[in-house]
Design an enzyme around this catalytic site. Structure first.
Site, PDB file in Angstrom:
ATOM      1  CE  LYS A  86     -25.194 -55.633  49.569  1.00  0.00           C
ATOM      2  NZ  LYS A  86     -23.996 -56.204  49.089  1.00  0.00           N
ATOM      3  CG  ASP A 117     -25.129 -54.304  40.975  1.00  0.00           C
ATOM      4  OD1 ASP A 117     -26.152 -54.894  40.594  1.00  0.00           O
ATOM      5  OD2 ASP A 117     -24.402 -54.752  41.871  1.00  0.00           O
ATOM      6  CG  ASP A 171     -24.074 -57.984  39.628  1.00  0.00           C
ATOM      7  OD1 ASP A 171     -22.864 -57.685  39.742  1.00  0.00           O
ATOM      8  OD2 ASP A 171     -24.868 -57.924  40.578  1.00  0.00           O
TER       9      ASP A 171
HETATM   10  N1  GDD Z   1     -19.235 -67.799  42.121  1.00  0.00           N
HETATM   11  C1  GDD Z   1     -19.970 -67.114  42.979  1.00  0.00           C
HETATM   12  N2  GDD Z   1     -20.290 -67.682  44.185  1.00  0.00           N
HETATM   13  N3  GDD Z   1     -20.400 -65.891  42.648  1.00  0.00           N
HETATM   14  C2  GDD Z   1     -21.147 -65.208  43.543  1.00  0.00           C
HETATM   15  C3  GDD Z   1     -21.509 -65.744  44.793  1.00  0.00           C
HETATM   16  C4  GDD Z   1     -21.064 -67.059  45.120  1.00  0.00           C
HETATM   17  O1  GDD Z   1     -21.345 -67.617  46.180  1.00  0.00           O
HETATM   18  N4  GDD Z   1     -22.258 -64.821  45.454  1.00  0.00           N
HETATM   19  C5  GDD Z   1     -22.356 -63.756  44.624  1.00  0.00           C
HETATM   20  N5  GDD Z   1     -21.700 -63.990  43.460  1.00  0.00           N
HETATM   21  C6  GDD Z   1     -21.560 -63.098  42.324  1.00  0.00           C
HETATM   22  C7  GDD Z   1     -22.897 -62.538  41.825  1.00  0.00           C
HETATM   23  O2  GDD Z   1     -23.443 -63.363  40.802  1.00  0.00           O
HETATM   24  C8  GDD Z   1     -22.500 -61.164  41.298  1.00  0.00           C
HETATM   25  O3  GDD Z   1     -22.078 -61.214  39.955  1.00  0.00           O
HETATM   26  C9  GDD Z   1     -21.301 -60.787  42.162  1.00  0.00           C
HETATM   27  O4  GDD Z   1     -20.806 -61.995  42.757  1.00  0.00           O
HETATM   28  C10 GDD Z   1     -21.663 -59.800  43.292  1.00  0.00           C
HETATM   29  O5  GDD Z   1     -22.728 -60.337  44.039  1.00  0.00           O
HETATM   30  P1  GDD Z   1     -24.048 -59.500  44.343  1.00  0.00           P
HETATM   31  O6  GDD Z   1     -24.959 -60.378  45.102  1.00  0.00           O
HETATM   32  O7  GDD Z   1     -24.553 -58.873  43.094  1.00  0.00           O
HETATM   33  O8  GDD Z   1     -23.460 -58.425  45.328  1.00  0.00           O
HETATM   34  P2  GDD Z   1     -23.930 -56.925  45.544  1.00  0.00           P
HETATM   35  O9  GDD Z   1     -24.264 -56.262  44.284  1.00  0.00           O
HETATM   36  O10 GDD Z   1     -24.964 -56.923  46.614  1.00  0.00           O
HETATM   37  O11 GDD Z   1     -22.596 -56.267  46.163  1.00  0.00           O
HETATM   38  C11 GDD Z   1     -21.345 -56.444  45.519  1.00  0.00           C
HETATM   39  O12 GDD Z   1     -21.235 -55.623  44.383  1.00  0.00           O
HETATM   40  C12 GDD Z   1     -21.250 -54.183  44.639  1.00  0.00           C
HETATM   41  C13 GDD Z   1     -21.046 -53.487  43.310  1.00  0.00           C
HETATM   42  O13 GDD Z   1     -22.039 -53.833  42.427  1.00  0.00           O
HETATM   43  C14 GDD Z   1     -20.224 -56.100  46.528  1.00  0.00           C
HETATM   44  O14 GDD Z   1     -19.009 -56.471  45.922  1.00  0.00           O
HETATM   45  C15 GDD Z   1     -20.231 -54.616  46.892  1.00  0.00           C
HETATM   46  O15 GDD Z   1     -19.132 -54.314  47.713  1.00  0.00           O
HETATM   47  C16 GDD Z   1     -20.134 -53.781  45.616  1.00  0.00           C
HETATM   48  O16 GDD Z   1     -20.233 -52.395  45.934  1.00  0.00           O
HETATM   49 MG    MG Z   2     -24.619 -56.901  42.361  1.00  0.00          MG
END
Ligand code: GDD
Ligand code: MG
Length: 364
Positions: free
Chosen positions: A157, A217, A106
């Protein structure tokens, strides 16, 4: 190098847009988001890509198929229950036998992946994490490094009192395959909360790759609108559309000569833009959109096949597929799911989130 793209999240913060549509297929300038991520990898000669899917896997597989339409070879893994960000990577282990790249599915970025690979090999890193800077790091993973660029702390977070810097994990990693041995199979494991902190505690060489590349993001409505504003205003260097012209009009679209278009505006194919309509950029009208006389669309993203009746005002909003806005209605700072109907002269409360199929009456 092969890539794993994590696309198994639930995308709850993008509801009601993502109640039936995975975040990966949310349209950006009328193209599914994940297509940009795949094309960016291909530009860096990464053509073997594994999509780690979970929630709403089927529409992603049927859109991307074997990847040949996009010049890549795609494989899929599907989690029946979410395995988390590390569990999703572990689930793709059979495809991974040398250094590989992992991307959060994303994130829209111009990151120079080729330069990051060179950096990873030069540092002989076990893990390299791309970094970026944000104003508010509390929704991300905050990273601290030493002078050599070696990661000393990873905190996912943090609460506002715990924030030590605004440098965060940009969601792109290069990993050596030996990291996979640290992840238990068939169970939910987070790379951010479990694997990275545990590797750091073991003293593993985790390096940070800093860059000033464009980065966003798309996890929230505000960020989704922001991405459109940035792309349409040329803030991102990735070649996504021929935006030399301020207004792009798709094939077989029909604009009344009195319509006023103040770009940047993208109009999809087969749209009808009526008499005295005002389209104010940055805005996108999806294919098959009908905008009737005297309506105004300002700073909004409209998905395909929406009907906007006469005298309607849409401002800073997102409308999903097949919405129907009756005459003189007003939609501001709001997000409408698929097939929402807004009745005649109805003024939606600013900040509304309307679930798919809702009929919004005049009293709302
Ligand atoms: N296959 C799979 N399985 N993918 C997953 C799962 C899962 O259980 N959970 C989340 N994802 C995928 C989401 O679809 C997304 O593309 C990505 O992993 C990150 O998940 P988010 O839910 O969007 O996390 P975030 O945005 O709160 O935080 C993450 O991204 C940040 C940067 O955008 C973390 O990696 C943070 O450390 C980082 O700063
Ligand atoms: Mg994200």
């Amino acid at each position: 190098m092969k890539a794993v793209i994590l696309v198994g999240g639930k995308a709850t913060r993008l509801l009601p847009l993502t109640s039936k549509l995975p975040k990966a297929l949310v349209p950006v300038l009328n193209t599914p988001f994940l297509e940009y991520v795949i094309c960016h990898l291909r530009r860096h000669r990464i053509t073997e890509i594994i999509l780690a899917l979970g929630n709403l896997a089927e529409p992603i597989e049927s859109y991307f198929g074997d990847g040949s339409r996009f010049g890549v070879k795609l494989s899929y893994t599907v989690e029946k229950t979410p395995y988390g960000t590390a569990g999703g990577i572990k689930n793709a282990e059979k495809f991974l036998d040398e250094s590989f790249i992992v991307l959060n599915g994303d994130v829209f970025t111009d990151l120079d992946i080729t330069a990051m690979m060179t950096f990873h090999y030069r540092k002989k890193a076990l893990v390299t994490i791309a970094l970026t800077c944000v104003d508010d790091p509390t929704s991300y993973g905050v990273i601290t490094t030493d002078v050599e660029g070696r990661v000393s702390l990873f905190r996912e977070k943090p609460r506002s009192g715990e924030v030590t810097s605004n440098v965060i994990n940009a969601g792109t990693y290069i990993l050596e395959p030996s990291v996979l041995a640290q992840i238990s199979p068939g169970t939910e494991v987070s790379i951010e909360r479990e694997v990275f902190p545990s590797l750091l505690a073991q003293g593993a060489p985790i390096y940070a790759y800093t860059s000033s590349a464009y980065w966003l993001d798309i996890g929230t409505h505000g960020k989704y609108l922001q991405l459109h504003r940035d792309l349409l205003n040329g803030k991102c260097h990735q070649h996504v559309l021929d935006l030399r012209h301020d207004v792009l009009i798709g094939a077989e679209s029909n604009l009344h000569p009195s319509a006023q278009i103040m770009g940047p505006v993208v109009i999809g194919a087969s749209c009808f833009i009526g008499r005295e309509v005002k389209l104010i950029g940055p805005s996108v009208i999806g294919a098959g959109g009908n905008i009737m006389e005297n309506s105004v669309v300002d700073g909004s993203i409209i998905w395909p096949n929406t009907w906007i009746g006469p005298g309607v005002n849409v401002k800073n909003s997102i409308l999903a597929n097949r919405c129907f806005l009756h005459a003189n209605s007003v939609v501001e700072e709001s997000v409408l799911g698929d097939n929402v109907i807004v009745c005649d002269s109805c003024r939606l409360k600013s900040g509304s989130r309307i679930f798919p199929g809702t009929i919004v009456g005049a009293e709302t």
